[in-house]
Design an enzyme around this catalytic site. Structure first.
Site, short mmCIF file in Angstrom:
data_model
loop_
_atom_site.label_atom_id
_atom_site.label_comp_id
_atom_site.label_asym_id
_atom_site.label_seq_id
_atom_site.Cartn_x
_atom_site.Cartn_y
_atom_site.Cartn_z
N LYS A 47 7.37 -2.47 -3.72
CA LYS A 47 6.05 -2.74 -4.31
C LYS A 47 6.25 -3.24 -5.74
O LYS A 47 7.12 -2.73 -6.46
CB LYS A 47 5.21 -1.46 -4.30
CG LYS A 47 3.77 -1.66 -4.77
CD LYS A 47 2.92 -0.39 -4.61
CE LYS A 47 1.49 -0.59 -5.09
NZ LYS A 47 0.65 0.61 -4.89
N SER A 53 -3.93 0.16 -2.50
CA SER A 53 -3.39 -0.96 -3.25
C SER A 53 -2.06 -1.49 -2.73
O SER A 53 -1.67 -2.61 -3.05
CB SER A 53 -3.22 -0.57 -4.71
OG SER A 53 -2.23 0.45 -4.84
N SER A 80 -3.37 4.91 -1.78
CA SER A 80 -2.80 3.56 -1.67
C SER A 80 -1.58 3.39 -0.77
O SER A 80 -1.16 2.26 -0.53
CB SER A 80 -2.46 3.03 -3.05
OG SER A 80 -3.63 2.58 -3.67
#
Ligand code: GLN
Length: 482
Positions: free
Chosen positions: A76, A151, A175
């Site tokens: 990420k 997210s 998320s």
């Protein structure tokens, strides 16, 4: 090979059926072909990934391989990785090259895993649809007109579309779990303090926690083994014995007590997701588990409490982006204060600004007691509800998200609707508990639905066992959109 478990991939690498360079190339080619559609990656760096793969092949040749040596992992874009552009989905950091590795990145590097690229995400991890990213929306591989969740939407889409072997995510209010649910993959947010936050760009420090996102619970266990561990550079990192999260995968579930919070099955839950969760619970009963009704009376306050506390922490954490020390600086300004103003106005997107304003407001003199302090008190009550519930059950189950994936643009203009996507996940972060999501079938429009499993503190091994036994009995986790 693309559908191999991480264990099988590791075995194939050690047996020299494929080299890490070949495997990395296979994924890089898939990314080149499909990322223009999904937009799951913000940055790839073919040369660096292949150099890492060469080193991994040397480790393999010398018999020094660890379980994830040579396996390509998507990171990420919230984790600093030395020499890599690290944007956190923001214009503010759009050309920031990280000068050091986050703890999580270090752990993967030491194990000889390959950094395949940095995945797209909501700006500063604020969002539930990946639409707040400065780098554009990510598309859900099950339906390109729909969101992947957020997210960690890029990570979830990359795993689902087989654009990586597995991925990392972070979860402040849902998320990891919510995008895992919306993309039909597995993901676990560990107990707060289990994975070091060093080098992970801060959103709300008392809630942020990194974790793995993969195609199965078994894969998640292998990744978690690597990600966890004490790190003195994070003051909230917990000093505990290293454990093997895969140790209990094969335990039978006979007698397991599953708590069902009545608040998770009430108004607001769409009927298709409710049916899939009910079916999963039937499967668990077949496996020998029993269900008990429980209540989390304060969980209805989780979303409002979170939207006081998370913005408060964010407003403080994001004050470092001043156009001087990091990131974007406006090209034109008359004086110092205008430089700050312009840099922050141009560098941050609308959702981030909304949070900074809410956070600054609730922390301001005269409002602090009314909002921030009250929210802290309710946070404690929410944690106490879970403590009470775990007296009568071993794990808690329910839906991960109130609905399956929604259309791009559908909730963009309505922040409250967007915030409600995390109604079942947020309380877990407020309490610091571990939570995971696993796929449990398909709902409306043939989109994946997620089952949430919540454990007591440090019960990750049991949660992974509970998830793995279900995945042995069902095949939802091995369905593929590509
Ligand atoms: N969707 C929630 C938010 O926007 C949670 C995000 C997260 O877990 N990083 O804050």
């Amino acid at each position: 090979m693309l559908n191999y478990s991480l264990k099988q991939m590791g075995a194939a690498l050690r047996a020299k059926e494929i080299s890490s360079v070949e495997l990395t190339r296979l994924y890089l080619e898939r990314i080149a072909a499909h990322n223009p559609v999904y937009n799951a990656y913000i940055t790839t760096d073919e040369k660096t990934s292949l150099e890492q793969a060469c080193l991994a092949d040397e480790m393999l040749a010398k018999g020094e391989a660890q379980p994830l040596t040579g396996i390509p992992i998507a990171q990420k874009d919230i984790f600093c990785a030395k020499g890599w552009r690290t944007t956190c989905g923001s214009r503010m950091l759009s050309d920031f090259i990280a000068p050091y590795d986050a703890h999580v990145i270090e752990q993967f590097n030491k194990a000889g895993a390959i950094n395949l690229g940095k995945t797209n995400m909501d700006e500063f991890a604020m969002g539930s649809s990946n639409e707040t990213s400065y780098f554009g929306s990510v598309r859900n591989p099950w339906d390109q007109e729909r969101v992947p969740g957020g997210s960690s939407g890029g990570a979830a889409a990359a795993v689902a579309a087989r654009l990586c072997a597995a991925a990392t995510g972070t979860d402040t209010g849902g998320s990891i779990r919510q995008p895992a649910a919306l993309c039909g993959i597995s993901g676990i947010k560990p107990t707060y303090g289990t994975v070091s936050r060093y080098g992970m760009i801060a959103f709300a420090s008392s809630l942020d926690q990194a974790g793995p996102m993969a195609r199965s619970a078994e894969d998640c266990a292998l990744l978690l083994n690597l990600m966890t561990g004490f790190d003195e550079r994070d003051s909230t990192s917990l000093q505990r014995e290293k454990e093997d999260y895969a140790r209990d995968l094969d335990q039978p579930l006979k007698g397991l007590r599953i708590g069902l919070p009545k608040e998770f099955f009430a108004e607001g839950l769409s009927s298709d997701v409710a049916s899939r969760v009910e079916e999963a619970l039937s499967e668990y009963r077949k496996l020998g588990a029993v269900t008990v009704d429980i209540s989390l009376p304060n969980s209805r306050l989780a979303v409002p409490v979170y939207y006081v506390l998370a913005p408060a922490e964010a407003s403080s954490n994001l004050s470092r982006y001043d156009g001087v020390r990091y990131g974007y600086r406006a090209p034109e300004y008359a004086d110092l204060s205008e430089m700050y103003e312009q840099s922050r106005s141009q560098g941050f997107g609308a959702e981030v600004k909304r949070r900074i304003m809410i956070g600054t407001y609730v922390l301001s003199h005269g409002y602090y007691d009314a909002y921030y302090l009250q929210a802290q008190k309710i946070r404690r009550l929410i944690a106490q509800d879970f403590a009470e519930a775990f007296k009568s059950c071993d794990v808690i189950m329910g839906p991960t998200s109130p609905s399956t994936s929604f259309r791009l643009g559908e909730k963009g203009d309505d922040p409250v609707q967007m915030y409600l996507s995390d109604i079942y996940t947020i309380a877990v972060n407020l309490a610091g508990l571990p939570g995971m999501s696993i796929p449990c079938g398909f709902g409306a429009n043939n989109m994946p639905a997620g089952l949430q499993i919540i454990g007591n503190y440090f019960d990750e091994a049991r949660m992974l066992n509970v998830a793995h036994q279900y995945q042995l009995a069902t095949d939802w986790h091995s369905r593929s959109p590509v």
